[in-house]
Enzyme design. Sequence first.
Site, short mmCIF file in Angstrom:
data_model
loop_
_atom_site.label_atom_id
_atom_site.label_comp_id
_atom_site.label_asym_id
_atom_site.label_seq_id
_atom_site.Cartn_x
_atom_site.Cartn_y
_atom_site.Cartn_z
N MET A 156 0.84 -1.20 0.00
CA MET A 156 0.00 0.00 0.00
C MET A 156 0.88 1.25 0.00
O MET A 156 0.89 2.05 0.93
CB MET A 156 -0.93 -0.04 1.23
N ILE A 159 1.09 3.79 -5.39
CA ILE A 159 0.24 3.17 -6.42
C ILE A 159 -0.86 2.36 -5.76
O ILE A 159 -2.03 2.42 -6.17
CB ILE A 159 1.08 2.31 -7.40
N SER A 238 3.30 -5.29 -10.29
CA SER A 238 4.54 -4.74 -9.72
C SER A 238 5.76 -5.35 -10.41
O SER A 238 6.27 -4.76 -11.37
CB SER A 238 4.58 -4.95 -8.21
N ARG A 239 6.16 -6.54 -10.00
CA ARG A 239 7.29 -7.20 -10.66
C ARG A 239 7.04 -8.71 -10.65
O ARG A 239 6.53 -9.26 -9.67
CB ARG A 239 8.60 -6.92 -9.91
N GLU A 268 11.17 -10.89 -18.91
CA GLU A 268 10.42 -10.12 -19.89
C GLU A 268 11.30 -9.81 -21.09
O GLU A 268 12.50 -9.58 -20.91
CB GLU A 268 9.93 -8.80 -19.26
N HIS A 287 3.77 -5.30 -19.75
CA HIS A 287 4.38 -4.34 -18.81
C HIS A 287 4.14 -2.89 -19.25
O HIS A 287 5.09 -2.16 -19.60
CB HIS A 287 5.88 -4.62 -18.63
C1 DGY Z 1 7.76 1.13 -13.00
O1 DGY Z 1 7.85 2.34 -13.16
O2 DGY Z 1 8.46 0.53 -12.18
C2 DGY Z 1 6.78 0.41 -13.82
O3 DGY Z 1 6.86 -0.94 -13.66
C3 DGY Z 1 6.91 0.82 -15.26
O4 DGY Z 1 5.72 0.61 -15.93
#
Ligand code: DGY
Length: 326
Positions: A156, A159, A238-239, A268, A287
């Site tokens: 949290m 974003i 996120s990742r 990716e 992404h």
């Molecule tokens: C970031 O800014 O880390 C995002 O994943 C890009 O889209």
Amino acid sequence: MRKPFVFVTRQVPEESLVALKVVAEVEVWPEEEIPVPRELLLEKAKIASGLYTMLSDKIDEELLNQAPHLKVVANLAVGFDNIDVKTASERGIAVCNTPDVLSDTTADLTFALLMATGRRVVEAVDYVKQGNWKNWAPLLLAGTDIHHKTIGVVGMGRIGSAVAKRATGFDMEILYHNRSRNIEAETKLGASYVGFDELIERSDYIVCLAPLTEETADLFTYEVFQSMKSSAIFINASRGGLVVEEDLIKALSEEIIAGAGLDVYREEPISVDHPLLRFSNVVALPHIGSASDETRHEMASLVSRNIAHVLRGDKPEAIVNEEVFK
Ligand code: DGY
């Protein structure tokens, strides 16, 4: 006196480089989609005072050890897991990112992914385009509701809060789990802080927005998917490194969860034969979390300003390793 050299690892909006060109000699890798080859990046790092990088560029110890003039690495992303921040700090190199400017745009995309997965939007589009729509039917492509459901936000931060704000418009119950309590999200958005296990068990939509760190790597395992409701939908914006992908694939194959909306992956880009693409209940994006025209231009300008500030000896607007400026 010669200006310091800055290497930009991808083609970026030309106007965003104007401020940077005042203080630096700038060279841009002239490709928009193809990353700069590692060997060339290492060559440029040897002479660069600044690197303007993408999340696909590995800025590791090997590179930092061969960059005697480097003062700043500025990523065109809020995430910076592609950069060895510890080594950079030890060498006095500032690491910069692009927070804030992308929060709303990334939250829009995350919520779009949640809605598309819940309401089977991509499947439905394909259904029409492939000429399969012959008749209206009561349960044709019936998805799952979004309104009045429970969303569980893992991470949290800025974003996450922007996603939670959107969820309030859908009368969702908002649960969150984070390293630390987010009192503003609790008081302004009515979000409830819960333990990770409780969030996983109670949420209809589990939305992963935590950064990739040593603590969060491989957080979503088969056991975690098993603890989710069988109707749960998993969203990752996120990742990819937070998810054990084989475990997600297993959970989808065994119908342990109802679907997944993914913007990020462990490696990716993914290829067209990636196992995740076999599932009709997976919405897979390339992404594009922060990819609106407006936001990418803002991010690009911020990266330039960050580098220009450091090269002038000033503290940049967005710095990851504050200690370098103490
Ligand atoms: C970031 O800014 O880390 C995002 O994943 C890009 O889209």
